[in-house]
Design a protein around this motif. Structure first.
Motif, mmCIF file in Angstrom:
data_model
loop_
_atom_site.group_PDB
_atom_site.id
_atom_site.type_symbol
_atom_site.label_atom_id
_atom_site.label_comp_id
_atom_site.label_asym_id
_atom_site.label_seq_id
_atom_site.Cartn_x
_atom_site.Cartn_y
_atom_site.Cartn_z
ATOM 1 N N GLU A 1 -2.448 -34.776 58.351
ATOM 2 C CA GLU A 1 -3.752 -34.309 58.799
ATOM 3 C C GLU A 1 -4.822 -34.884 57.875
ATOM 4 O O GLU A 1 -4.658 -34.904 56.651
ATOM 5 C CB GLU A 1 -3.812 -32.780 58.778
ATOM 6 C CG GLU A 1 -5.104 -32.261 59.406
ATOM 7 C CD GLU A 1 -5.155 -30.754 59.481
ATOM 8 O OE1 GLU A 1 -5.200 -30.224 60.601
ATOM 9 O OE2 GLU A 1 -5.160 -30.115 58.403
ATOM 10 N N VAL A 2 -5.911 -35.343 58.483
ATOM 11 C CA VAL A 2 -6.972 -35.991 57.717
ATOM 12 C C VAL A 2 -8.303 -35.760 58.425
ATOM 13 O O VAL A 2 -8.373 -35.698 59.651
ATOM 14 C CB VAL A 2 -6.671 -37.507 57.539
ATOM 15 C CG1 VAL A 2 -6.610 -38.235 58.862
ATOM 16 C CG2 VAL A 2 -7.653 -38.164 56.589
ATOM 17 N N SER A 3 -9.367 -35.618 57.624
ATOM 18 C CA SER A 3 -10.701 -35.442 58.203
ATOM 19 C C SER A 3 -11.365 -36.800 58.435
ATOM 20 O O SER A 3 -10.973 -37.816 57.850
ATOM 21 C CB SER A 3 -11.589 -34.607 57.267
ATOM 22 O OG SER A 3 -12.007 -35.366 56.148
ATOM 23 N N VAL A 4 -12.392 -36.780 59.248
ATOM 24 C CA VAL A 4 -13.185 -37.983 59.504
ATOM 25 C C VAL A 4 -13.796 -38.475 58.198
ATOM 26 O O VAL A 4 -13.735 -39.666 57.880
ATOM 27 C CB VAL A 4 -14.263 -37.690 60.562
ATOM 28 C CG1 VAL A 4 -15.244 -38.849 60.697
ATOM 29 C CG2 VAL A 4 -13.612 -37.354 61.898
ATOM 30 N N ARG A 5 -14.375 -37.552 57.435
ATOM 31 C CA ARG A 5 -14.994 -37.936 56.161
ATOM 32 C C ARG A 5 -13.968 -38.584 55.229
ATOM 33 O O ARG A 5 -14.238 -39.614 54.615
ATOM 34 C CB ARG A 5 -15.621 -36.716 55.492
ATOM 35 C CG ARG A 5 -16.195 -37.025 54.125
ATOM 36 C CD ARG A 5 -17.042 -35.923 53.559
ATOM 37 N NE ARG A 5 -16.295 -34.702 53.314
ATOM 38 C CZ ARG A 5 -16.770 -33.676 52.615
ATOM 39 N NH1 ARG A 5 -17.985 -33.753 52.091
ATOM 40 N NH2 ARG A 5 -16.066 -32.593 52.422
ATOM 41 N N ALA A 6 -12.776 -37.994 55.143
ATOM 42 C CA ALA A 6 -11.745 -38.565 54.275
ATOM 43 C C ALA A 6 -11.353 -39.965 54.740
ATOM 44 O O ALA A 6 -11.099 -40.851 53.914
ATOM 45 C CB ALA A 6 -10.532 -37.652 54.230
#
Length: 184
Positions: A149-154
């Motif tokens: 799982e990863v965010s857009v910002r990351a």
């Protein structure tokens, strides 16, 4: 006119696994400034290299500098695509990719460096404009890629950190330069 959003460093809850090493290398207080500085650094480093240096491999089976540059573009496109999908709240789990399988079909060594750098400029410009288009809500969206799982910002910081990692590889293994502060 709207004030540009400063995209700050992601929190540890926004990424995990092998992605952590890339985020850790992206030492920028503002993603857009970091991506811009990294672009300037790497193009400046590459533009003065001879064809012999661009085709050099520091060990058997390792990529040439040209292949490494095309790898950076391939990875940036894939990470930016993931960011777009997740920003648009697409919850489809996205697969990983085998970067080594991309090298031979890229035919990077047969390409002129000016064409590679022109493409790199286009890719980086598109990435910057994509991230500039995201608002706070979009940057906070998460999705799953490569089982993580990863965010857009990351993902933006992963693009930057991945490039910083390879800048160090070019300096230390290809050009045999002492470690120096890289763009970040």
């Amino acid at each position: 006119m709207q004030t540009p959003l400063i995209i700050t460093y992601p929190t540890p809850e926004e990424y995990s696994g092998f992605l952590s090493s890339y985020v850790a290398q992206a030492k920028a207080d503002d993603l857009i400034e970091g991506l811009t500085a990294s672009y300037v650094f790497i193009t400046g480093m590459i533009q003065g290299l001879t064809e012999e240096q661009l085709l050099y491999r520091y060990a058997p089976g390792k990529w040439s500098v040209k292949e490494l540059l095309v790898h950076l573009m391939d990875a940036e496109r894939i990470f930016a695509y993931r960011a777009l999908r997740f920003a648009r709240q697409d919850k489809t789990e996205l697969p990983g990719f085998d970067e080594n399988a991309y090298v031979a079909p890229s035919k990077a060594d047969a390409r002129d460096i000016s064409a590679i750098l022109a493409e790199y400029t286009a890719v980086r410009t598109a990435t910057i404009e994509l991230f500039k288009s995201f608002d706070v809500e979009a940057l906070q969206q998460k999705g799953t890629a490569s089982g993580l799982e990863v965010s857009v910002r990351a993902l933006g910081y992963i693009i930057l950190g991945h490039e910083v990692h390879h800048q160090k590889v070019i300096r230390e293994r290809y050009l045999k330069l002492p470690d120096a502060a890289t763009a970040s």
